[in-house]
Design an enzyme around this catalytic site. Structure first.
Site, short mmCIF file in Angstrom:
data_model
loop_
_atom_site.label_atom_id
_atom_site.label_comp_id
_atom_site.label_asym_id
_atom_site.label_seq_id
_atom_site.Cartn_x
_atom_site.Cartn_y
_atom_site.Cartn_z
N ASP A 57 0.83 -1.21 0.00
CA ASP A 57 0.00 0.00 0.00
C ASP A 57 0.86 1.26 0.00
OD1 ASP A 57 -2.74 0.62 -0.31
OD2 ASP A 57 -2.76 1.51 1.68
N GLU A 98 0.10 11.00 5.33
CA GLU A 98 -0.05 9.56 5.15
C GLU A 98 1.28 8.89 4.81
OE1 GLU A 98 -3.78 8.49 3.41
OE2 GLU A 98 -2.83 6.84 2.34
N GLU A 150 -11.20 6.24 -2.49
CA GLU A 150 -11.21 6.67 -1.08
C GLU A 150 -12.33 5.98 -0.30
OE1 GLU A 150 -8.46 7.84 -0.58
OE2 GLU A 150 -8.35 10.03 -0.68
N GLU A 220 -9.41 -2.87 -6.46
CA GLU A 220 -9.34 -2.92 -4.99
C GLU A 220 -9.41 -4.37 -4.49
OE1 GLU A 220 -8.70 -0.65 -2.68
OE2 GLU A 220 -8.65 1.10 -3.99
C1 LIG Z 1 -5.27 0.28 -2.66
C2 LIG Z 1 -5.69 1.50 -1.92
N1 LIG Z 1 -6.89 2.04 -2.17
C3 LIG Z 1 -7.28 3.16 -1.51
C4 LIG Z 1 -6.48 3.76 -0.58
C5 LIG Z 1 -6.96 4.96 0.17
N2 LIG Z 1 -6.46 6.19 -0.34
C6 LIG Z 1 -5.32 6.74 0.12
O1 LIG Z 1 -4.64 6.30 0.99
C7 LIG Z 1 -5.22 3.16 -0.34
N3 LIG Z 1 -4.36 3.65 0.57
N4 LIG Z 1 -4.87 2.03 -1.01
#
Ligand SMILES: Cc1ncc(CNC=O)c(N)n1
Length: 231
Positions: A57, A98, A150, A220
């Site tokens: 991530d 973040e 998000e 996702e």
């Molecule tokens: C794979 C994925 N999708 C959404 C997010 C959330 N957005 C930012 O952090 C994230 N971190 N990772």
């Protein structure tokens, strides 16, 4: 038009996004109630899966920053509402924290971020983001993707913080990052922007945005699947 927009903004989740969420409910549940999330919530998570997700991530989020910057650029050029830019800028600002958070969290878990090799699902997702950065892609399509990306994290991690969840103490900080109420507010702001834009868009652009919404959900799901470790 002015009055119509106001009505849409007054209520939560009315508009195209609501229609899509109903129509594609099973895929949406696949993305927001993935076994990895359910295992965080019920306290059975295997920590090696969690660490694998965290490292991947971090790489994703680094690619997400220029994507969000591209949405900001499109908002500046194409949006009819100046406040869109402020919502998106807030997103850019929180990504700065973040990235710092990922570094701190990785060191807490003994993960060497510089040594992480992006896996196929991650590379595919990052390439998809890159395709959306093109100036040919409409603001509406890009903001729809942004909202969906998000919102999947918000809905997933908020689920791990609900009453009755057995999330381990050391994972709560991660769940809070995306599951907190202010991140939820921010996602609803993105949703209102998307709905306002979609209402005025041509059928052709609305269909493109729907395809992109579905592709986000699929990416996702594949992203969560990486935590299993079968590359
Ligand atoms: C794979 C994925 N999708 C959404 C997010 C959330 N957005 C930012 O952090 C994230 N971190 N990772």
């Amino acid at each position: 038009m002015e009055g119509k927009t106001k009505v849409v903004e007054a209520a939560e989740r009315t508009g195209m996004t609501e229609t899509w969420l109903k129509k594609h409910r099973l895929v949406y549940i696949g993305a927001t109630r993935h076994p990895l999330i359910l295992s965080i919530r019920d306290g059975t998570i295997d920590l090696s899966s969690f660490k694998r997700w965290l490292g991947q991530d971090y790489i994703f989020v680094r690619a997400f920053v220029p994507f969000v910057a591209s949405v900001l650029l499109k908002a500046w050029k194409e949006s009819d509402d100046g406040s869109d830019m402020e919502v998106i800028l807030g997103g850019v600002a929180s990504l700065n924290d973040e990235i710092a958070w990922f570094k701190k969290e990785a060191s807490k878990w003994g993960i060497e971020l510089s040594g992480i090799v992006p896996q196929k699902a991650n590379l595919d997702y990052c390439r998809f983001l890159e395709s959306l950065m093109s100036s040919e892609v409409e603001y509406i399509v890009a903001i729809t993707a942004f909202w969906a990306i998000e919102t999947v994290y918000q809905e997933s991690f908020a689920h791990c913080l609900e009453d009755g969840s057995k999330t381990a103490e050391e994972l709560k900080d991660t769940c809070q990052r995306w599951g907190n109420d202010s991140f939820g507010q921010y996602c609803r702001s993105l949703e209102r922007i998307a709905n306002r834009c979609l209402e005025k868009a041509s059928d052709d652009v609305v269909s493109k945005a729907e395809v992109v919404f579905l592709r986000v959900l699929e990416h996702e799901i594949e992203f969560w699947n990486m935590s299993h470790g079968e590359t």
